[in-house]
Scaffold this active site. Structure first.
Site, mmCIF file in Angstrom:
data_model
loop_
_atom_site.group_PDB
_atom_site.id
_atom_site.type_symbol
_atom_site.label_atom_id
_atom_site.label_comp_id
_atom_site.label_asym_id
_atom_site.label_seq_id
_atom_site.Cartn_x
_atom_site.Cartn_y
_atom_site.Cartn_z
ATOM 1 C CD GLU A 31 9.786 13.374 11.171
ATOM 2 O OE1 GLU A 31 8.681 12.814 11.245
ATOM 3 O OE2 GLU A 31 10.810 12.814 10.754
ATOM 4 C CD GLU B 130 12.951 1.799 11.121
ATOM 5 O OE1 GLU B 130 13.269 2.907 11.607
ATOM 6 O OE2 GLU B 130 13.348 0.723 11.582
ATOM 7 C CE LYS C 180 -2.119 3.445 2.247
ATOM 8 N NZ LYS C 180 -1.911 4.342 1.138
ATOM 9 C CB CYS D 49 12.819 9.577 8.769
ATOM 10 S SG CYS D 49 13.723 8.281 7.970
HETATM 11 N N1 LIG Z 1 9.786 8.534 8.718
HETATM 12 C C1 LIG Z 1 9.491 8.909 7.518
HETATM 13 O O1 LIG Z 1 10.201 8.600 6.606
HETATM 14 C C2 LIG Z 1 8.243 9.663 7.260
HETATM 15 C C3 LIG Z 1 7.742 10.499 8.223
HETATM 16 N N2 LIG Z 1 6.605 11.186 7.965
HETATM 17 C C4 LIG Z 1 6.116 12.115 9.016
HETATM 18 O O2 LIG Z 1 4.714 12.063 9.045
HETATM 19 C C5 LIG Z 1 4.162 13.354 8.807
HETATM 20 C C6 LIG Z 1 2.855 13.203 8.056
HETATM 21 O O3 LIG Z 1 3.057 12.588 6.792
HETATM 22 P P1 LIG Z 1 2.001 11.556 6.266
HETATM 23 O O4 LIG Z 1 2.183 11.245 4.853
HETATM 24 O O5 LIG Z 1 0.643 12.039 6.662
HETATM 25 O O6 LIG Z 1 2.419 10.242 7.100
HETATM 26 P P2 LIG Z 1 1.532 9.013 7.444
HETATM 27 O O7 LIG Z 1 2.109 8.325 8.607
HETATM 28 O O8 LIG Z 1 0.109 9.411 7.500
HETATM 29 O O9 LIG Z 1 1.678 8.091 6.121
HETATM 30 C C7 LIG Z 1 2.555 7.015 5.956
HETATM 31 C C8 LIG Z 1 1.812 5.838 5.327
HETATM 32 O O10 LIG Z 1 0.795 5.381 6.214
HETATM 33 C C9 LIG Z 1 -0.471 5.399 5.577
HETATM 34 N N3 LIG Z 1 -1.514 5.645 6.561
HETATM 35 C C10 LIG Z 1 -2.133 6.837 6.860
HETATM 36 N N4 LIG Z 1 -3.075 6.638 7.819
HETATM 37 C C11 LIG Z 1 -3.037 5.318 8.131
HETATM 38 C C12 LIG Z 1 -3.767 4.513 9.065
HETATM 39 N N5 LIG Z 1 -4.715 5.017 9.853
HETATM 40 N N6 LIG Z 1 -3.465 3.195 9.134
HETATM 41 C C13 LIG Z 1 -2.491 2.659 8.354
HETATM 42 N N7 LIG Z 1 -1.803 3.371 7.449
HETATM 43 C C14 LIG Z 1 -2.059 4.682 7.342
HETATM 44 C C15 LIG Z 1 -0.325 6.474 4.529
HETATM 45 O O11 LIG Z 1 -1.335 6.391 3.553
HETATM 46 P P3 LIG Z 1 -1.833 7.740 2.776
HETATM 47 O O12 LIG Z 1 -0.991 7.795 1.591
HETATM 48 O O13 LIG Z 1 -3.246 7.510 2.443
HETATM 49 O O14 LIG Z 1 -1.654 8.880 3.706
HETATM 50 C C16 LIG Z 1 1.075 6.193 4.028
HETATM 51 O O15 LIG Z 1 1.055 5.089 3.163
HETATM 52 C C17 LIG Z 1 5.254 14.098 8.057
HETATM 53 O O16 LIG Z 1 5.131 15.465 8.206
HETATM 54 C C18 LIG Z 1 6.489 13.542 8.714
HETATM 55 O O17 LIG Z 1 6.714 14.221 9.917
HETATM 56 C C19 LIG Z 1 5.949 11.047 6.779
HETATM 57 C C20 LIG Z 1 6.410 10.232 5.790
HETATM 58 C C21 LIG Z 1 7.637 9.499 5.958
HETATM 59 O O1 LIG Z 2 18.535 9.099 4.506
HETATM 60 C C1 LIG Z 2 18.166 8.198 3.774
HETATM 61 O O2 LIG Z 2 18.821 7.810 2.803
HETATM 62 C C2 LIG Z 2 16.876 7.448 4.059
HETATM 63 C C3 LIG Z 2 15.889 8.271 4.793
HETATM 64 C C4 LIG Z 2 14.653 7.535 5.118
HETATM 65 O O3 LIG Z 2 14.643 6.351 5.293
HETATM 66 C C5 LIG Z 2 13.392 8.244 5.258
HETATM 67 O O4 LIG Z 2 13.368 9.474 5.173
HETATM 68 O O5 LIG Z 2 12.356 7.588 5.443
#
Ligand SMILES: NC(=O)C1=CN([C@@H]2O[C@H](COP(=O)(O)OP(=O)(O)OC[C@H]3O[C@@H](n4cnc5c(N)ncnc54)[C@H](OP(=O)(O)O)[C@@H]3O)[C@@H](O)[C@H]2O)C=CC1
Ligand SMILES: O=C(O)CCC(=O)C(=O)O
Length: 488
Positions: A390, A255, A180, A289
Protein backbone atom coordinates in the site's frame (compact mmCIF):
# COMPACT_ATOMS: atom_id res chain seq x y z
CA UNK A 1 -15.68 34.04 4.28
CA UNK A 2 -13.45 31.95 6.55
CA UNK A 3 -13.90 32.34 10.30
CA UNK A 4 -11.31 29.68 11.11
CA UNK A 5 -8.81 30.77 13.75
CA UNK A 6 -5.29 29.46 13.41
CA UNK A 7 -2.94 28.61 16.27
CA UNK A 8 -5.61 28.04 18.90
CA UNK A 9 -4.83 25.61 21.69
CA UNK A 10 -7.19 22.63 21.96
CA UNK A 11 -7.79 20.30 24.90
CA UNK A 12 -8.88 16.77 25.62
CA UNK A 13 -12.58 16.26 26.33
CA UNK A 14 -12.96 14.12 29.44
CA UNK A 15 -16.11 13.65 31.49
CA UNK A 16 -17.82 16.59 29.77
CA UNK A 17 -14.92 19.03 30.41
CA UNK A 18 -12.18 20.42 28.18
CA UNK A 19 -8.93 19.63 29.99
CA UNK A 20 -5.25 20.01 29.15
CA UNK A 21 -2.93 17.00 29.18
CA UNK A 22 -1.75 16.40 32.77
CA UNK A 23 1.82 17.09 31.62
CA UNK A 24 0.73 20.38 30.01
CA UNK A 25 2.53 19.29 26.81
CA UNK A 26 1.16 20.04 23.35
CA UNK A 27 2.03 19.20 19.73
CA UNK A 28 1.69 21.66 16.85
CA UNK A 29 -0.62 20.59 14.05
CA UNK A 30 0.88 21.77 10.76
CA UNK A 31 -0.82 22.56 7.45
CA UNK A 32 0.61 20.13 4.85
CA UNK A 33 -0.08 22.71 2.12
CA UNK A 34 2.24 25.12 3.92
CA UNK A 35 4.53 23.76 6.60
CA UNK A 36 4.87 27.22 8.14
CA UNK A 37 1.20 27.43 9.09
CA UNK A 38 0.33 26.10 12.55
CA UNK A 39 -3.30 25.06 12.41
CA UNK A 40 -3.51 24.56 16.17
CA UNK A 41 -1.84 23.15 19.27
CA UNK A 42 -3.19 19.82 20.53
CA UNK A 43 -2.56 17.93 23.78
CA UNK A 44 0.35 15.49 23.83
CA UNK A 45 -1.40 13.34 26.40
CA UNK A 46 -0.01 10.58 28.57
CA UNK A 47 -1.44 7.39 30.05
CA UNK A 48 -2.74 9.32 33.08
CA UNK A 49 -5.06 11.31 30.78
CA UNK A 50 -6.26 8.13 29.09
CA UNK A 51 -6.97 6.52 32.47
CA UNK A 52 -9.18 9.46 33.44
CA UNK A 53 -11.11 9.23 30.19
CA UNK A 54 -11.64 5.48 30.55
CA UNK A 55 -12.80 5.93 34.16
CA UNK A 56 -15.27 8.62 33.03
CA UNK A 57 -16.57 6.42 30.23
CA UNK A 58 -16.94 3.46 32.59
CA UNK A 59 -18.91 5.52 35.10
CA UNK A 60 -21.15 7.03 32.38
CA UNK A 61 -21.88 3.60 30.88
CA UNK A 62 -24.16 2.64 33.78
CA UNK A 63 -26.82 5.26 33.03
CA UNK A 64 -26.23 5.56 29.25
CA UNK A 65 -27.07 1.91 28.61
CA UNK A 66 -30.31 2.31 30.59
CA UNK A 67 -31.68 4.98 28.24
CA UNK A 68 -33.99 3.82 25.49
CA UNK A 69 -32.59 3.62 21.97
CA UNK A 70 -34.85 6.51 21.02
CA UNK A 71 -33.42 8.67 23.82
CA UNK A 72 -29.86 7.92 22.76
CA UNK A 73 -30.89 8.53 19.15
CA UNK A 74 -32.12 12.02 20.05
CA UNK A 75 -28.62 13.00 21.15
CA UNK A 76 -27.24 11.79 17.82
CA UNK A 77 -29.90 13.74 15.90
CA UNK A 78 -28.90 16.86 17.86
CA UNK A 79 -25.20 16.27 17.17
CA UNK A 80 -26.00 15.87 13.45
CA UNK A 81 -27.82 19.20 13.43
CA UNK A 82 -24.92 21.00 15.09
CA UNK A 83 -22.37 19.39 12.77
CA UNK A 84 -24.47 20.38 9.76
CA UNK A 85 -24.61 23.99 10.96
CA UNK A 86 -20.83 24.04 11.59
CA UNK A 87 -19.92 22.02 8.47
CA UNK A 88 -17.86 24.77 6.81
CA UNK A 89 -15.75 25.33 9.90
CA UNK A 90 -15.17 21.61 10.47
CA UNK A 91 -14.36 21.05 6.79
CA UNK A 92 -11.90 23.94 6.79
CA UNK A 93 -10.15 22.47 9.83
CA UNK A 94 -9.87 19.20 7.91
CA UNK A 95 -8.48 20.79 4.75
CA UNK A 96 -5.96 22.84 6.70
CA UNK A 97 -4.89 19.89 8.84
CA UNK A 98 -4.59 17.08 6.30
CA UNK A 99 -4.77 18.72 2.90
CA UNK A 100 -7.76 17.23 1.07
CA UNK A 101 -9.63 19.81 -0.99
CA UNK A 102 -12.37 21.79 0.70
CA UNK A 103 -15.19 20.29 -1.45
CA UNK A 104 -14.01 16.80 -0.49
CA UNK A 105 -13.74 17.82 3.16
CA UNK A 106 -17.21 19.38 3.09
CA UNK A 107 -18.59 16.23 1.43
CA UNK A 108 -16.99 14.10 4.14
CA UNK A 109 -18.40 16.32 6.89
CA UNK A 110 -21.89 16.04 5.43
CA UNK A 111 -21.37 12.28 5.26
CA UNK A 112 -20.69 12.49 9.01
CA UNK A 113 -24.05 14.27 9.42
CA UNK A 114 -25.81 11.53 7.44
CA UNK A 115 -24.10 8.76 9.45
CA UNK A 116 -25.25 10.35 12.71
CA UNK A 117 -28.83 10.53 11.42
CA UNK A 118 -28.70 6.94 10.18
CA UNK A 119 -27.57 5.60 13.56
CA UNK A 120 -29.95 7.89 15.45
CA UNK A 121 -32.73 6.01 13.61
CA UNK A 122 -31.16 2.66 14.52
CA UNK A 123 -32.16 3.35 18.12
CA UNK A 124 -35.74 2.48 17.11
CA UNK A 125 -34.95 -0.77 15.27
CA UNK A 126 -35.16 -4.35 16.46
CA UNK A 127 -32.35 -5.85 18.49
CA UNK A 128 -33.32 -9.50 18.56
CA UNK A 129 -35.35 -12.44 17.29
CA UNK A 130 -37.86 -14.82 18.77
CA UNK A 131 -36.67 -18.41 18.29
CA UNK A 132 -39.08 -21.34 18.79
CA UNK A 133 -38.17 -23.34 21.88
CA UNK A 134 -38.54 -27.13 22.08
CA UNK A 135 -40.42 -26.46 25.31
CA UNK A 136 -43.97 -25.43 24.38
CA UNK A 137 -44.35 -23.42 27.61
CA UNK A 138 -41.23 -21.34 27.17
CA UNK A 139 -40.44 -18.14 25.32
CA UNK A 140 -36.97 -17.99 23.81
CA UNK A 141 -35.52 -14.88 22.21
CA UNK A 142 -32.30 -13.01 21.64
CA UNK A 143 -31.51 -9.53 22.80
CA UNK A 144 -28.35 -7.49 22.53
CA UNK A 145 -26.29 -5.72 25.16
CA UNK A 146 -23.52 -3.14 24.76
CA UNK A 147 -19.88 -4.10 25.27
CA UNK A 148 -19.32 -1.31 27.82
CA UNK A 149 -16.44 1.08 27.06
CA UNK A 150 -15.33 1.17 23.42
CA UNK A 151 -11.97 2.59 22.36
CA UNK A 152 -11.87 4.18 18.90
CA UNK A 153 -8.43 4.51 17.27
CA UNK A 154 -8.86 6.57 14.11
CA UNK A 155 -6.59 7.55 11.20
CA UNK A 156 -6.01 10.96 9.61
CA UNK A 157 -7.35 10.27 6.11
CA UNK A 158 -11.07 10.55 6.98
CA UNK A 159 -10.84 12.57 10.20
CA UNK A 160 -14.60 13.21 10.47
CA UNK A 161 -16.29 10.24 8.79
CA UNK A 162 -14.24 7.43 10.37
CA UNK A 163 -14.47 8.58 14.02
CA UNK A 164 -18.21 9.14 13.49
CA UNK A 165 -18.87 5.83 11.72
CA UNK A 166 -17.19 4.09 14.67
CA UNK A 167 -18.52 6.24 17.55
CA UNK A 168 -22.14 6.64 16.37
CA UNK A 169 -23.02 2.90 16.29
CA UNK A 170 -21.06 2.36 19.52
CA UNK A 171 -23.17 5.03 21.21
CA UNK A 172 -26.57 4.10 19.81
CA UNK A 173 -26.19 0.48 20.98
CA UNK A 174 -25.45 1.73 24.51
CA UNK A 175 -21.65 1.84 24.75
CA UNK A 176 -19.61 4.79 25.95
CA UNK A 177 -16.57 5.84 23.96
CA UNK A 178 -13.00 7.07 24.28
CA UNK A 179 -11.74 8.43 20.96
CA UNK A 180 -8.04 8.62 20.17
CA UNK A 181 -7.80 10.48 16.86
CA UNK A 182 -4.70 10.54 14.68
CA UNK A 183 -2.50 13.22 16.22
CA UNK A 184 -2.19 14.77 12.76
CA UNK A 185 -5.92 15.60 12.69
CA UNK A 186 -6.65 16.22 16.35
CA UNK A 187 -7.92 19.78 15.73
CA UNK A 188 -10.62 18.39 13.44
CA UNK A 189 -11.48 15.77 16.06
CA UNK A 190 -11.82 18.47 18.74
CA UNK A 191 -14.23 20.38 16.47
CA UNK A 192 -16.36 17.23 16.03
CA UNK A 193 -16.42 16.72 19.81
CA UNK A 194 -17.55 20.34 20.25
CA UNK A 195 -20.63 19.41 18.21
CA UNK A 196 -21.46 16.53 20.56
CA UNK A 197 -20.93 18.82 23.55
CA UNK A 198 -23.26 21.41 22.04
CA UNK A 199 -25.80 18.63 21.44
CA UNK A 200 -25.89 18.07 25.22
CA UNK A 201 -24.44 14.54 25.31
CA UNK A 202 -24.18 13.49 28.98
CA UNK A 203 -20.74 13.80 30.62
CA UNK A 204 -18.40 10.87 30.09
CA UNK A 205 -20.39 9.27 27.26
CA UNK A 206 -17.93 10.40 24.55
CA UNK A 207 -14.38 11.39 25.48
CA UNK A 208 -11.42 12.61 23.44
CA UNK A 209 -7.78 11.94 24.28
CA UNK A 210 -5.17 13.30 21.86
CA UNK A 211 -1.63 12.00 21.86
CA UNK A 212 0.84 9.69 20.18
CA UNK A 213 -0.48 6.34 18.98
CA UNK A 214 2.49 4.57 20.53
CA UNK A 215 1.49 6.00 23.93
CA UNK A 216 -2.32 6.46 23.97
CA UNK A 217 -3.30 3.92 21.31
CA UNK A 218 -1.22 1.11 22.73
CA UNK A 219 -2.27 1.87 26.34
CA UNK A 220 -5.89 1.81 25.17
CA UNK A 221 -5.41 -1.60 23.57
CA UNK A 222 -4.01 -2.90 26.87
CA UNK A 223 -6.45 -1.14 29.21
CA UNK A 224 -8.45 -3.66 31.28
CA UNK A 225 -11.54 -1.40 31.35
CA UNK A 226 -11.77 -0.95 27.58
CA UNK A 227 -14.11 -3.72 26.45
CA UNK A 228 -13.71 -3.32 22.70
CA UNK A 229 -11.38 -1.52 20.29
CA UNK A 230 -12.25 -0.47 16.77
CA UNK A 231 -9.20 0.55 14.72
CA UNK A 232 -8.54 1.89 11.23
CA UNK A 233 -4.98 2.43 10.02
CA UNK A 234 -1.91 0.54 8.90
CA UNK A 235 -1.57 -3.23 8.89
CA UNK A 236 1.52 -3.11 11.05
CA UNK A 237 -0.17 -1.21 13.89
CA UNK A 238 -3.52 -2.96 13.42
CA UNK A 239 -1.99 -6.39 13.95
CA UNK A 240 -0.31 -5.19 17.15
CA UNK A 241 -3.54 -3.66 18.45
CA UNK A 242 -5.49 -6.84 17.64
CA UNK A 243 -2.95 -9.07 19.40
CA UNK A 244 -2.95 -6.88 22.54
CA UNK A 245 -6.75 -6.76 22.75
CA UNK A 246 -7.12 -10.49 22.05
CA UNK A 247 -4.62 -11.40 24.75
CA UNK A 248 -6.87 -9.88 27.42
CA UNK A 249 -10.07 -11.37 26.03
CA UNK A 250 -11.68 -8.16 24.79
CA UNK A 251 -13.20 -7.58 21.35
CA UNK A 252 -11.40 -5.95 18.42
CA UNK A 253 -12.19 -4.78 14.92
CA UNK A 254 -9.45 -3.82 12.46
CA UNK A 255 -9.83 -2.02 9.13
CA UNK A 256 -6.50 -1.75 7.40
CA UNK A 257 -4.90 -1.39 4.02
CA UNK A 258 -5.79 -2.12 0.44
CA UNK A 259 -4.07 -2.58 -2.92
CA UNK A 260 -7.21 -2.13 -4.90
CA UNK A 261 -7.43 -3.13 -8.57
CA UNK A 262 -9.59 -1.76 -11.34
CA UNK A 263 -10.07 -3.96 -14.42
CA UNK A 264 -10.65 -2.26 -17.76
CA UNK A 265 -12.29 -4.78 -20.12
CA UNK A 266 -11.94 -4.49 -23.90
CA UNK A 267 -15.64 -3.55 -24.12
CA UNK A 268 -15.49 -0.86 -21.40
CA UNK A 269 -16.70 2.68 -21.89
CA UNK A 270 -13.16 4.07 -21.82
CA UNK A 271 -14.10 7.64 -20.91
CA UNK A 272 -16.04 6.40 -17.89
CA UNK A 273 -13.20 4.05 -16.98
CA UNK A 274 -10.62 6.85 -17.15
CA UNK A 275 -12.81 9.09 -14.99
CA UNK A 276 -13.26 6.30 -12.41
CA UNK A 277 -9.55 5.45 -12.39
CA UNK A 278 -8.54 9.07 -11.83
CA UNK A 279 -11.17 9.71 -9.20
CA UNK A 280 -10.58 6.37 -7.43
CA UNK A 281 -6.79 6.60 -7.57
CA UNK A 282 -5.97 10.26 -7.16
CA UNK A 283 -8.73 12.02 -5.18
CA UNK A 284 -7.61 12.76 -1.63
CA UNK A 285 -4.09 12.41 -3.10
CA UNK A 286 -4.58 8.63 -3.17
CA UNK A 287 -4.84 8.48 0.62
CA UNK A 288 -7.81 6.16 0.94
CA UNK A 289 -7.74 2.51 1.92
CA UNK A 290 -10.13 2.02 -1.01
CA UNK A 291 -7.96 3.98 -3.48
CA UNK A 292 -7.31 2.42 -6.90
CA UNK A 293 -3.66 1.52 -7.27
CA UNK A 294 -3.46 -1.34 -9.81
CA UNK A 295 -5.01 -0.69 -13.23
CA UNK A 296 -5.40 -3.96 -15.12
CA UNK A 297 -6.23 -3.38 -18.79
CA UNK A 298 -7.17 -5.78 -21.59
CA UNK A 299 -4.41 -5.49 -24.18
CA UNK A 300 -6.82 -4.64 -27.03
CA UNK A 301 -7.62 -1.27 -25.42
CA UNK A 302 -4.36 -0.73 -23.53
CA UNK A 303 -2.97 2.02 -25.77
CA UNK A 304 -6.28 3.84 -26.16
CA UNK A 305 -6.92 3.77 -22.40
CA UNK A 306 -3.35 4.85 -21.58
CA UNK A 307 -3.51 7.81 -23.94
CA UNK A 308 -6.82 9.06 -22.51
CA UNK A 309 -5.61 8.52 -18.93
CA UNK A 310 -2.35 10.40 -19.44
CA UNK A 311 -4.05 13.35 -21.07
CA UNK A 312 -6.46 13.65 -18.08
CA UNK A 313 -3.62 13.24 -15.56
CA UNK A 314 -1.81 16.14 -17.25
CA UNK A 315 -4.83 18.39 -16.58
CA UNK A 316 -4.78 17.79 -12.81
CA UNK A 317 -4.17 20.97 -10.85
CA UNK A 318 -2.20 20.62 -7.65
CA UNK A 319 -2.56 23.20 -4.94
CA UNK A 320 -3.80 24.24 -1.53
CA UNK A 321 -7.11 22.52 -0.89
CA UNK A 322 -8.62 25.83 0.24
CA UNK A 323 -8.20 27.26 -3.27
CA UNK A 324 -11.12 26.62 -5.60
CA UNK A 325 -8.59 26.02 -8.41
CA UNK A 326 -7.04 22.91 -6.86
CA UNK A 327 -8.12 19.41 -7.80
CA UNK A 328 -5.50 17.60 -5.72
CA UNK A 329 -3.95 18.74 -2.45
CA UNK A 330 -0.67 17.72 -0.80
CA UNK A 331 0.15 14.48 1.01
CA UNK A 332 -1.06 14.72 4.60
CA UNK A 333 2.41 14.93 6.16
CA UNK A 334 6.08 15.07 5.34
CA UNK A 335 6.39 11.42 6.42
CA UNK A 336 3.64 10.43 4.01
CA UNK A 337 5.30 12.43 1.19
CA UNK A 338 8.61 10.67 1.84
CA UNK A 339 6.88 7.28 1.80
CA UNK A 340 5.30 8.06 -1.57
CA UNK A 341 8.59 9.34 -3.04
CA UNK A 342 10.41 6.26 -1.80
CA UNK A 343 7.86 3.98 -3.52
CA UNK A 344 8.25 5.96 -6.75
CA UNK A 345 12.01 5.43 -6.54
CA UNK A 346 11.53 1.72 -5.76
CA UNK A 347 9.22 1.40 -8.79
CA UNK A 348 11.98 2.75 -11.04
CA UNK A 349 14.68 0.67 -9.35
CA UNK A 350 12.62 -2.50 -9.82
CA UNK A 351 12.19 -1.81 -13.55
CA UNK A 352 8.77 -0.15 -13.93
CA UNK A 353 8.53 2.62 -16.52
CA UNK A 354 7.52 6.09 -15.37
CA UNK A 355 4.93 7.61 -17.73
CA UNK A 356 3.85 10.68 -15.75
CA UNK A 357 4.80 12.55 -12.59
CA UNK A 358 7.29 10.93 -10.26
CA UNK A 359 8.54 14.06 -8.53
CA UNK A 360 7.60 16.94 -6.31
CA UNK A 361 6.16 19.79 -8.42
CA UNK A 362 8.69 22.51 -9.22
CA UNK A 363 6.43 25.57 -8.94
CA UNK A 364 7.72 27.90 -6.19
CA UNK A 365 4.28 28.51 -4.64
CA UNK A 366 4.03 24.80 -3.76
CA UNK A 367 7.54 24.59 -2.29
CA UNK A 368 6.46 24.78 1.35
CA UNK A 369 3.82 22.04 0.99
CA UNK A 370 4.11 18.24 0.91
CA UNK A 371 3.09 17.95 -2.73
CA UNK A 372 3.84 15.15 -5.15
CA UNK A 373 2.83 14.96 -8.81
CA UNK A 374 0.15 12.46 -9.84
CA UNK A 375 2.22 9.53 -11.03
CA UNK A 376 1.61 6.75 -13.56
CA UNK A 377 3.81 3.69 -14.15
CA UNK A 378 3.65 1.01 -16.82
CA UNK A 379 5.56 -2.22 -17.21
CA UNK A 380 4.56 -3.09 -13.66
CA UNK A 381 4.90 -6.75 -12.67
CA UNK A 382 2.94 -8.34 -9.87
CA UNK A 383 6.05 -9.06 -7.76
CA UNK A 384 7.16 -5.39 -7.69
CA UNK A 385 6.75 -3.40 -4.46
CA UNK A 386 4.50 -0.84 -6.20
CA UNK A 387 2.13 -3.67 -7.15
CA UNK A 388 2.15 -5.36 -3.74
CA UNK A 389 2.44 -2.73 -0.98
CA UNK A 390 0.00 0.00 0.00
CA UNK A 391 1.54 3.32 -1.09
CA UNK A 392 -1.22 5.66 0.12
CA UNK A 393 -0.35 8.24 -2.49
CA UNK A 394 -1.29 9.33 -6.04
CA UNK A 395 0.44 6.48 -7.87
CA UNK A 396 -1.18 4.26 -10.54
CA UNK A 397 0.39 1.07 -11.90
CA UNK A 398 -0.75 -0.02 -15.39
CA UNK A 399 -0.72 -3.77 -16.09
CA UNK A 400 -1.85 -5.28 -19.44
CA UNK A 401 -3.60 -8.69 -19.68
CA UNK A 402 -5.03 -10.87 -22.48
CA UNK A 403 -8.39 -11.88 -21.00
CA UNK A 404 -10.87 -11.23 -18.19
CA UNK A 405 -9.85 -14.53 -16.54
CA UNK A 406 -6.22 -13.37 -16.47
CA UNK A 407 -7.34 -9.96 -15.20
CA UNK A 408 -9.21 -11.44 -12.24
CA UNK A 409 -6.33 -13.78 -11.44
CA UNK A 410 -3.91 -10.86 -11.43
CA UNK A 411 -6.33 -8.72 -9.40
CA UNK A 412 -6.47 -11.53 -6.80
CA UNK A 413 -2.66 -11.82 -6.67
CA UNK A 414 -2.47 -9.63 -3.58
CA UNK A 415 -2.29 -9.99 0.18
CA UNK A 416 -5.11 -7.47 0.42
CA UNK A 417 -8.81 -7.74 -0.47
CA UNK A 418 -10.61 -4.53 0.35
CA UNK A 419 -12.24 -3.15 -2.80
CA UNK A 420 -12.09 -3.86 -6.53
CA UNK A 421 -13.90 -2.66 -9.61
CA UNK A 422 -14.41 -3.59 -13.25
CA UNK A 423 -15.45 -1.50 -16.24
CA UNK A 424 -17.30 -3.66 -18.76
CA UNK A 425 -20.61 -3.88 -20.61
CA UNK A 426 -20.60 -7.68 -20.63
CA UNK A 427 -22.91 -9.34 -18.10
CA UNK A 428 -20.83 -12.53 -18.13
CA UNK A 429 -17.67 -10.60 -17.20
CA UNK A 430 -19.58 -8.79 -14.46
CA UNK A 431 -20.83 -12.07 -13.00
CA UNK A 432 -17.37 -13.71 -13.11
CA UNK A 433 -15.94 -10.67 -11.35
CA UNK A 434 -18.63 -10.66 -8.66
CA UNK A 435 -18.12 -14.40 -8.07
CA UNK A 436 -14.34 -14.72 -8.30
CA UNK A 437 -12.92 -11.42 -7.02
CA UNK A 438 -11.62 -11.75 -3.46
CA UNK A 439 -12.64 -8.36 -2.06
CA UNK A 440 -15.13 -7.13 0.51
CA UNK A 441 -16.39 -4.45 -1.87
CA UNK A 442 -16.83 -5.24 -5.58
CA UNK A 443 -18.02 -2.47 -7.86
CA UNK A 444 -19.13 -2.57 -11.48
CA UNK A 445 -18.65 0.47 -13.72
CA UNK A 446 -17.78 2.52 -10.65
CA UNK A 447 -14.51 3.52 -8.97
CA UNK A 448 -12.99 1.42 -6.17
CA UNK A 449 -13.42 4.17 -3.56
CA UNK A 450 -16.67 5.55 -2.20
CA UNK A 451 -18.33 3.76 0.62
CA UNK A 452 -22.06 4.07 1.30
CA UNK A 453 -22.85 4.52 4.98
CA UNK A 454 -25.89 2.20 5.00
CA UNK A 455 -24.02 -0.80 3.53
CA UNK A 456 -21.50 -3.13 5.21
CA UNK A 457 -17.87 -2.12 4.72
CA UNK A 458 -14.77 -4.23 5.27
CA UNK A 459 -12.22 -6.39 3.54
CA UNK A 460 -10.96 -9.89 3.01
CA UNK A 461 -7.45 -11.27 3.52
CA UNK A 462 -5.05 -8.79 5.20
CA UNK A 463 -7.40 -5.83 4.78
CA UNK A 464 -9.45 -6.39 7.91
CA UNK A 465 -10.16 -8.58 10.89
CA UNK A 466 -13.04 -9.95 8.81
CA UNK A 467 -15.80 -8.08 10.59
CA UNK A 468 -17.82 -5.38 8.86
CA UNK A 469 -18.41 -1.74 9.77
CA UNK A 470 -21.28 0.60 8.91
CA UNK A 471 -24.89 -0.05 8.00
CA UNK A 472 -26.67 -2.62 10.10
CA UNK A 473 -23.52 -4.76 10.13
CA UNK A 474 -22.13 -2.48 12.85
CA UNK A 475 -24.40 -4.01 15.47
CA UNK A 476 -22.37 -7.23 15.31
CA UNK A 477 -19.24 -5.60 16.69
CA UNK A 478 -20.72 -3.11 19.13
CA UNK A 479 -23.04 -5.52 20.95
CA UNK A 480 -23.05 -9.01 22.41
CA UNK A 481 -25.99 -11.35 21.87
CA UNK A 482 -27.84 -12.76 24.89
CA UNK A 483 -30.12 -15.73 24.35
CA UNK A 484 -33.01 -15.55 26.78
CA UNK A 485 -35.14 -18.51 27.85
CA UNK A 486 -38.24 -17.63 29.90
CA UNK A 487 -40.61 -20.03 31.61
CA UNK A 488 -43.21 -19.11 34.15
N1 LIG B 1 -6.75 1.93 6.09
C1 LIG B 1 -6.65 3.21 6.21
O1 LIG B 1 -7.62 3.90 6.06
C2 LIG B 1 -5.36 3.83 6.61
C3 LIG B 1 -4.19 3.23 6.25
N2 LIG B 1 -3.02 3.82 6.61
C4 LIG B 1 -1.76 3.16 6.16
O2 LIG B 1 -0.81 3.28 7.18
C5 LIG B 1 0.35 3.96 6.71
C6 LIG B 1 0.94 4.77 7.84
O3 LIG B 1 0.03 5.75 8.31
P1 LIG B 1 -0.06 6.05 9.85
O4 LIG B 1 -0.81 7.27 10.14
O5 LIG B 1 1.32 5.98 10.41
O6 LIG B 1 -0.96 4.81 10.34
P2 LIG B 1 -1.04 4.20 11.77
O7 LIG B 1 -1.55 2.83 11.68
O8 LIG B 1 0.23 4.43 12.49
O9 LIG B 1 -2.13 5.15 12.50
C7 LIG B 1 -3.50 4.88 12.65
C8 LIG B 1 -3.93 5.19 14.08
O10 LIG B 1 -3.25 4.33 14.99
C9 LIG B 1 -2.55 5.07 15.96
N3 LIG B 1 -1.37 4.34 16.39
C10 LIG B 1 -0.07 4.49 15.95
N4 LIG B 1 0.74 3.63 16.62
C11 LIG B 1 -0.05 2.92 17.46
C12 LIG B 1 0.21 1.88 18.40
N5 LIG B 1 1.44 1.39 18.61
N6 LIG B 1 -0.84 1.37 19.09
C13 LIG B 1 -2.10 1.83 18.89
N7 LIG B 1 -2.38 2.83 18.04
C14 LIG B 1 -1.38 3.36 17.33
C15 LIG B 1 -2.26 6.38 15.26
O11 LIG B 1 -1.89 7.39 16.17
P3 LIG B 1 -0.90 8.60 15.70
O12 LIG B 1 -1.80 9.64 15.24
O13 LIG B 1 -0.16 9.00 16.90
O14 LIG B 1 0.00 8.05 14.65
C16 LIG B 1 -3.57 6.61 14.54
O15 LIG B 1 -4.53 7.09 15.44
C17 LIG B 1 -0.15 4.78 5.53
O16 LIG B 1 0.87 5.07 4.65
C18 LIG B 1 -1.18 3.85 4.95
O17 LIG B 1 -0.54 2.90 4.15
C19 LIG B 1 -3.00 4.97 7.34
C20 LIG B 1 -4.15 5.60 7.72
C21 LIG B 1 -5.43 5.08 7.34
O1 LIG C 1 -13.74 5.11 0.13
C1 LIG C 1 -14.29 5.56 1.12
O2 LIG C 1 -15.28 6.29 1.06
C2 LIG C 1 -13.79 5.21 2.50
C3 LIG C 1 -12.34 4.88 2.53
C4 LIG C 1 -11.86 4.48 3.86
O3 LIG C 1 -12.58 3.95 4.67
C5 LIG C 1 -10.48 4.71 4.24
O4 LIG C 1 -9.69 5.17 3.42
O5 LIG C 1 -10.13 4.45 5.40
Amino acid sequence: MSTFQLEQTYSNFINGEWVKAASGKTDASINPANRNEVVGHVPASGVEDLNQAVAAAKAAAKSWRKLTGAERGNFLFQAANVLERRANEVAEAMTREMGKTFPEAKGETMRGVAILRYYAGEGMRKTGDVIPSTDSEALMFTTRVPLGVVGVIAPWNFPVAIPIWKAAPALIYGNTVVLKPAQETAVTAAKVLECFEEAGLPAGVLNLVCGKGSVIGSAMAEHPDVNGITFTGSNEVGKRVGAAVLSRGAKYQLEMGGKNPVIIAADADLDLAVEGTISGGLKSTGQKCTATSRVIIERKVYDAFKEKLLSKVEEIRLGDGMSGESWMGPCASEGQLNTVLSYIQKGQDEGAILLAGGNRPDSPELAEGFYVQPTVFEGVKSHMSIAREEIFGPVLALMPVDSIEEAIELANDSDYGLSASIYTQNVGSMLSFIRDMDAGLVRINAETAGVELQAPFGGMKMSSSHSREQGQAAIEFFTAIKTVFVKS
